[in-house]
Write a protein that holds these residues in place. Structure first.
Motif: not given
Length: 274
Positions: A190-199, A232-245
Motif C-alpha cells: 500500500g501507499d506505493s510501497t512494494y517489498a521484494v524478496y529475491a533468490h 541468502h535473503v535479499h530484501f528491499q522496498l521500492m516504489d513500483h512493482p516493476d523492477l526495471d522502473v
C-alpha cells in the motif's frame, strides 16, 4: 510503456547485439568493420549512465524510511547494508538503492567461510540460510511470485566469484531483472510501497499473485537462485512493482532498525494473524 522501461529494453538489446557481433567477428568473416562492433556497447553504456543519473536525481526526493517487520526469524548477519553506503549494492538499478543482504548464522562459525581456491563451490545444504522461512513484513497483496529457476551451487571462492562477476552477472543482466533476482516475490504494502524478496528457493512458494497476506505469514523459503554467491535473503522496498522502473525506498525493521555490514542480529518470531 514508460520511458525508463523502454530504455532498459534498449539497454539489453544493445548488449546482446554487441556480444553477437563480437562472436560473429571471431568465428566468421565480420559483417561490419571490427571497430563498429563496439557501437552497441557504447550505446548501452550511455543508456545505463543516463538511467543511473536519473535515479540519483530521485534521491533528492527520497521518502522517509518505512517501518516493517523483519522478513526472517532467528540469528542473521547483514551484508551490503544501506546503513553503511547508498546505493548499498553499488547501483540504483532494479530498485536496489536501499537493498540489504542477510545470511543465516544460527551459531557463530557454522556458515562456510569464503575460500580463495578450494572448495570452488559448495552445495546449498551447507549453508544454514538455505530453506529458512521467508515471512511477510506487513499486511499486503502478492503482486508477483515465481520459483521456477534452479538453485545453483555457491560462488563463495575466488574462482567461482570471478566467474560470477566477469561472466555470469553480465549474462543475467542481459536476460533481464528476473534473472538477476532469480525466483522472487513482490508484495504490495500500500501507499506505493512494494517489498521484494529475491533468490527464493525453487518450488518453495506458499502464495501466488493476487493472494492477500498478513504480517508474519510464511511466503516461501530462502534459496540461491539468480545472481547470488550463496543462499541468502535479499530484501528491499521500492516504489513500483516493476523492477526495471522502480526506485528504492528506505526501510527499517521493527525492533531491529537497519543492521550495518557484519552486524549480527536476532529477529523474534512473529505470529501470523492470517
Amino acid at each position: 510503456m514508460s520511458v525508463r522501461k523502454a530504455a532498459m529494453i534498449l539497454y539489453r538489446c544493445c548488449w546482446i547485439a554487441f556480444v553477437a557481433l563480437v562472436l560473429v567477428s571471431v568465428f566468421t568473416d565480420p559483417l561490419v568493420p571490427y571497430g563498429l562492433t563496439f557501437v552497441p556497447a557504447a550505446v548501452a553504456l550511455t543508456i545505463g549512465l543516463l538511467v543511473s543519473r536519473r535515479s540519483r536525481a530521485g534521491l533528492a526526493k527520497a521518502r522517509p524510511a518505512v517501518e516493517v517487520g523483519p522478513p526472517v526469524t532467528g540469528r542473521w548477519t547483514a551484508l551490503n547494508s544501506p546503513a553503511d553506503k547508498v546505493p548499498s549494492h553499488g547501483t540504483h538499478s532494479y530498485g536496489q538503492t536501499y537493498a540489504i543482504d542477510i545470511v543465516a548464522e544460527p551459531e557463530e562459525g557454522n556458515r562456510p567461510a569464503f575460500r580463495r581456491l578450494w572448495p570452488v563451490v559448495r552445495p546449498n545444504r551447507d549453508f544454514p540460510a538455505f530453506g529458512a522461512p521467508l515471512l511477510a513484513v506487513a499486511d499486503g497483496t502478492v503482486v508477483h511470485a515465481s520459483d521456477g529457476q534452479r538453485d545453483h551451487l555457491s560462488r563463495n571462492s575466488g574462482p567461482a566469484l570471478a566467474y560470477l562477476m566477469l561472466i555470469e552477472a553480465s549474462v543475467r543482466d542481459m536476460a533481464g531483472a528476473g534473472r538477476i533476482v532469480g525466483n522472487h516475490l513482490v508484495l504490495d504494502l500500500g501507499d506505493s510501497t512494494y517489498a521484494v524478496y529475491a533468490h527464493v528457493r525453487r518450488g518453495s512458494l506458499q502464495v501466488r499473485a493476487g493472494d492477500a497476506v498478513r504480517e508474519g505469514q510464511q511466503l516461501a523459503r530462502c534459496g540461491n537462485s539468480g545472481n547470488s554467491t550463496e543462499p541468502h535473503v535479499h530484501f528491499q522496498l521500492m516504489d513500483h512493482p516493476d523492477l526495471d522502473v522502480a526506485r528504492g525506498i528506505p526501510f527499517t525493521w521493527r525492533g531491529i532498525g537497519v543492521p550495518a555490514d557484519g552486524e549480527v542480529f536476532t529477529a523474534d518470531e512473529a505470529v501470523s494473524s492470517g
